[in-house]
Design a protein around this motif. Structure first.
Motif, PDB file in Angstrom:
ATOM      1  N   LEU A 106     -88.968  36.089 -91.073  1.00 24.71           N
ATOM      2  CA  LEU A 106     -90.017  35.525 -91.929  1.00 24.71           C
ATOM      3  C   LEU A 106     -91.290  35.217 -91.155  1.00 24.71           C
ATOM      4  O   LEU A 106     -92.395  35.395 -91.666  1.00 24.71           O
ATOM      5  CB  LEU A 106     -89.501  34.247 -92.609  1.00 24.71           C
ATOM      6  N   ALA A 107     -91.139  34.748 -89.925  1.00 27.31           N
ATOM      7  CA  ALA A 107     -92.302  34.338 -89.139  1.00 27.31           C
ATOM      8  C   ALA A 107     -92.675  35.350 -88.076  1.00 27.31           C
ATOM      9  O   ALA A 107     -93.574  35.103 -87.272  1.00 27.31           O
ATOM     10  CB  ALA A 107     -92.025  32.988 -88.476  1.00 27.31           C
ATOM     11  N   ALA A 108     -92.005  36.504 -88.066  1.00 28.61           N
ATOM     12  CA  ALA A 108     -92.285  37.553 -87.072  1.00 28.61           C
ATOM     13  C   ALA A 108     -92.262  36.983 -85.660  1.00 28.61           C
ATOM     14  O   ALA A 108     -93.154  37.234 -84.851  1.00 28.61           O
ATOM     15  CB  ALA A 108     -93.627  38.219 -87.368  1.00 28.61           C
ATOM     16  N   LEU A 109     -91.194  36.207 -85.360  1.00 31.47           N
ATOM     17  CA  LEU A 109     -91.078  35.605 -84.038  1.00 31.47           C
ATOM     18  C   LEU A 109     -90.784  36.675 -82.993  1.00 31.47           C
ATOM     19  O   LEU A 109     -90.150  37.686 -83.266  1.00 31.47           O
ATOM     20  CB  LEU A 109     -89.946  34.581 -84.029  1.00 31.47           C
TER      21      LEU A 109
ATOM     22  N   TRP B  31     -89.623  32.900 -79.585  1.00 28.27           N
ATOM     23  CA  TRP B  31     -90.820  32.068 -79.433  1.00 28.27           C
ATOM     24  C   TRP B  31     -91.910  32.514 -80.400  1.00 28.27           C
ATOM     25  O   TRP B  31     -91.929  33.644 -80.886  1.00 28.27           O
ATOM     26  CB  TRP B  31     -91.329  32.063 -77.994  1.00 28.27           C
ATOM     27  N   ALA B  32     -92.809  31.562 -80.700  1.00 28.28           N
ATOM     28  CA  ALA B  32     -93.915  31.783 -81.635  1.00 28.28           C
ATOM     29  C   ALA B  32     -95.232  31.692 -80.894  1.00 28.28           C
ATOM     30  O   ALA B  32     -95.309  31.143 -79.787  1.00 28.28           O
ATOM     31  CB  ALA B  32     -93.868  30.751 -82.759  1.00 28.28           C
ATOM     32  N   GLU B  33     -96.274  32.203 -81.494  1.00 27.10           N
ATOM     33  CA  GLU B  33     -97.622  32.060 -80.947  1.00 27.10           C
ATOM     34  C   GLU B  33     -98.140  30.657 -81.264  1.00 27.10           C
ATOM     35  O   GLU B  33     -97.793  30.075 -82.313  1.00 27.10           O
ATOM     36  CB  GLU B  33     -98.564  33.110 -81.533  1.00 27.10           C
ATOM     37  N   PRO B  34     -98.971  30.064 -80.401  1.00 28.46           N
ATOM     38  CA  PRO B  34     -99.451  28.696 -80.627  1.00 28.46           C
ATOM     39  C   PRO B  34    -100.183  28.500 -81.958  1.00 28.46           C
ATOM     40  O   PRO B  34    -100.162  27.404 -82.514  1.00 28.46           O
ATOM     41  CB  PRO B  34    -100.385  28.441 -79.436  1.00 28.46           C
TER      42      PRO B  34
ATOM     43  N   ARG C 183     -98.381  27.382 -85.911  1.00 26.05           N
ATOM     44  CA  ARG C 183     -97.945  26.068 -86.369  1.00 26.05           C
ATOM     45  C   ARG C 183     -96.414  25.971 -86.429  1.00 26.05           C
ATOM     46  O   ARG C 183     -95.847  25.361 -87.328  1.00 26.05           O
ATOM     47  CB  ARG C 183     -98.558  25.724 -87.734  1.00 26.05           C
ATOM     48  N   LEU C 184     -95.767  26.586 -85.463  1.00 25.16           N
ATOM     49  CA  LEU C 184     -94.308  26.573 -85.370  1.00 25.16           C
ATOM     50  C   LEU C 184     -93.903  26.097 -83.979  1.00 25.16           C
ATOM     51  O   LEU C 184     -94.466  26.542 -82.982  1.00 25.16           O
ATOM     52  CB  LEU C 184     -93.726  27.965 -85.587  1.00 25.16           C
ATOM     53  N   ALA C 185     -92.914  25.208 -83.924  1.00 27.57           N
ATOM     54  CA  ALA C 185     -92.314  24.791 -82.648  1.00 27.57           C
ATOM     55  C   ALA C 185     -90.814  25.004 -82.749  1.00 27.57           C
ATOM     56  O   ALA C 185     -90.195  24.609 -83.744  1.00 27.57           O
ATOM     57  CB  ALA C 185     -92.627  23.324 -82.360  1.00 27.57           C
ATOM     58  N   LEU C 186     -90.240  25.634 -81.746  1.00 30.53           N
ATOM     59  CA  LEU C 186     -88.802  25.920 -81.744  1.00 30.53           C
ATOM     60  C   LEU C 186     -88.106  25.003 -80.747  1.00 30.53           C
ATOM     61  O   LEU C 186     -88.587  24.826 -79.620  1.00 30.53           O
ATOM     62  CB  LEU C 186     -88.543  27.385 -81.372  1.00 30.53           C
ATOM     63  N   VAL C 187     -86.977  24.439 -81.171  1.00 30.50           N
ATOM     64  CA  VAL C 187     -86.225  23.531 -80.309  1.00 30.50           C
ATOM     65  C   VAL C 187     -84.744  23.913 -80.321  1.00 30.50           C
ATOM     66  O   VAL C 187     -84.224  24.462 -81.293  1.00 30.50           O
ATOM     67  CB  VAL C 187     -86.377  22.051 -80.747  1.00 30.50           C
TER      68      VAL C 187
ATOM     69  N   LEU D 264     -99.192  22.840 -79.143  1.00 35.39           N
ATOM     70  CA  LEU D 264     -98.081  23.785 -79.023  1.00 35.39           C
ATOM     71  C   LEU D 264     -98.137  24.544 -77.704  1.00 35.39           C
ATOM     72  O   LEU D 264     -97.094  24.899 -77.147  1.00 35.39           O
ATOM     73  CB  LEU D 264     -98.089  24.731 -80.221  1.00 35.39           C
ATOM     74  N   ARG D 265     -99.328  24.784 -77.193  1.00 30.62           N
ATOM     75  CA  ARG D 265     -99.437  25.396 -75.856  1.00 30.62           C
ATOM     76  C   ARG D 265     -98.922  24.442 -74.796  1.00 30.62           C
ATOM     77  O   ARG D 265     -98.233  24.852 -73.845  1.00 30.62           O
ATOM     78  CB  ARG D 265    -100.882  25.802 -75.568  1.00 30.62           C
ATOM     79  N   ASP D 266     -99.265  23.142 -74.923  1.00 30.06           N
ATOM     80  CA  ASP D 266     -98.760  22.148 -73.973  1.00 30.06           C
ATOM     81  C   ASP D 266     -97.229  22.077 -74.028  1.00 30.06           C
ATOM     82  O   ASP D 266     -96.557  21.994 -72.989  1.00 30.06           O
ATOM     83  CB  ASP D 266     -99.349  20.773 -74.279  1.00 30.06           C
ATOM     84  N   TYR D 267     -96.684  22.099 -75.240  1.00 30.41           N
ATOM     85  CA  TYR D 267     -95.220  22.050 -75.390  1.00 30.41           C
ATOM     86  C   TYR D 267     -94.569  23.240 -74.693  1.00 30.41           C
ATOM     87  O   TYR D 267     -93.602  23.073 -73.927  1.00 30.41           O
ATOM     88  CB  TYR D 267     -94.876  22.034 -76.886  1.00 30.41           C
ATOM     89  N   ALA D 268     -95.078  24.438 -74.916  1.00 24.48           N
ATOM     90  CA  ALA D 268     -94.511  25.626 -74.283  1.00 24.48           C
ATOM     91  C   ALA D 268     -94.645  25.562 -72.769  1.00 24.48           C
ATOM     92  O   ALA D 268     -93.713  25.923 -72.030  1.00 24.48           O
ATOM     93  CB  ALA D 268     -95.196  26.878 -74.827  1.00 24.48           C
TER      94      ALA D 268
END
Length: 409
Positions: free
Chosen positions: A172-175, A275-278, A281-285, A330-334
């Motif tokens: 769905l999100a083309a991860l 993983w997603a692009e910053p 608006r997606l964060a994976l945990v 999201l860039r900081d998180y990654a």
């Protein structure tokens, strides 16, 4: 169709998702946690599933307000690492860490951990829980993400994927994805040795892969036995007596004979990273970001550090009045999670491949390496601290929720 607005929508309601909610309990963010399991489908029993909680994770759960140790949890004070058929071992003891808890970690039932986290959710006043089933569609807008189910629409600034990697988000999100099948299945069971051996965990390497024995109290062990798919199917169909006979032929040298066993289950083993692009608006945990081989039991521990890091960044953003889904966050998180994730992935995958090779020269080299490592205190301390989650890469320190010391010894 109902429409809800939220600052944060969490897809999944397992232990990593619940840990994230608890880490945000004191924030002003409106959180919706969504059970994305298929509606009307009976859930597989988790009674036989256990979680190895590293010492670092134990400390983080204490900070989230959980009473530790969890009910029925068993301490791990010693870890013994051996390989089949050749001498040489590493013995890691809690004293290597000089930690007041006097343990490297502990083992708890997955259901017990889930229930403890669920009870603590009652204090999260800005949490809303829904059970809409698998996500149907996802759309992006400049300032939000729209999630749709047949009877529910959610508009949110940030989507956190914490569904264990079982949902359809990759499509769905083309991860972006990388991964491979280990061509192994894990047989899980509870077994009892003839003589009690409390607080000791075993990681025993066979040609088929690792065989782990984790203490779970009542003088029992939970085993995770990596086998080729055909062998796993046959083992699953064995009588209890035949199963114990096969397991006793493979058990570690210092473990007493096994005399009792409970029900068995089997689970495929694979590695996957998403993983997603910053700007998505997606964060994976947790397992939604990386699904690891169960070697060393690092899955939930890594996922908990994902959740705590993301929560700290979200609280900081909320305090400044910033958009929780902004690309810079999201860039900081990654960036913060990259080193810890990479080191854990490399460790588990390398150990699994290196110790599963049947070639005699490699087996002899491994025996020598284990013997030498067991005689080098600094090397043993480093390994124990990393497995216990109390020595993380400096680049992966959790913002404003970091442990008191990177080294506790």
């Amino acid at each position: 169709m109902r429409t809800l607005s939220a600052d944060l929508a969490i897809l999944g309601n397992g232990p990593v998702a619940r840990s994230l909610v608890l880490a945000l309990a004191d924030s002003p963010l409106h959180v919706v946690m969504l059970d994305t399991s298929p509606l009307g489908q009976s859930r597989p029993s988790q009674a036989d599933r256990t979680v190895a909680l590293a010492l670092g994770s134990r400390r983080l759960l204490c900070r989230l307000g959980l009473t530790m140790p969890l009910t029925g949890a068993a301490a791990i004070q010693i870890v013994q690492i051996t390989q089949q058929g050749i001498s040489g071992q590493v013995r890691l003891e809690h004293s290597l860490l000089n930690a007041p808890e006097r343990r490297l970690g502990e083992v708890a039932g997955l259901e017990t951990l889930n229930e403890a986290l669920a009870l603590s959710l009652a204090r999260c006043s800005r949490l809303q829980q829904e059970s809409p089933g698998p996500l149907q569609t996802l759309q992006w807008f400049p300032d939000r993400v729209q999630l749709d189910w047949p009877d529910l629409r959610i508009e949110t600034a940030l989507v956190v994927v914490a569904d264990g990697g079982h949902g359809d988000l990759a499509r769905l999100a083309a991860l972006q994805r990388m991964g491979w099948d280990h061509n192994r299945h894990a047989v899980i069971a509870t077994v009892t040795p003839r003589q009690p051996l409390p607080d000791v965990a075993f990681e025993h390497f066979l040609e088929s892969g690792p065989l782990a024995f984790l203490p779970i109290g009542n003088h029992q062990f939970s085993i995770v036995w990596s086998l080729r798919p055909g062998d796993a199917s046959r083992i699953l169909d064995h009588s209890d007596a035949a199963f114990l006979e096969a397991l006793n032929r493979q058990r570690p040298p210092h473990l007493p004979p096994l005399t009792l066993t409970g029900p068995r289950s089997v689970h495929p083993l694979f590695f996957q990273r998403l993983w997603a692009e910053p700007n998505q608006r997606l964060a994976l945990v947790g397992n939604a970001a990386q699904t690891l081989h169960p070697l060393a039991g690092q899955g939930y521990n890594l996922g908990l550090r994902d959740a705590m890091t993301l929560a700290a960044l979200l609280r900081e953003a909320a305090a400044r009045g910033n958009d929780p889904g902004e690309a810079s966050l999201l860039r900081d998180y990654a960036r913060i999670r990259r080193r810890d994730r990479l080191e854990t992935i490399v460790f588990t995958e390398t150990m699994n491949r290196l110790f599963s090779s049947p070639r005699l020269p490699l087996r002899l080299m491994r025996a020598t390496a284990l013997t030498l490592l067991d005689q080098i205190p600094f090397g043993k301390r480093e390994l124990a601290a990393r497995l216990a989650g109390v020595h993380l890469p400096a680049q992966s320190a959790i913002p404003d929720f970091s442990m008191d010391e990177h080294h506790v010894f």
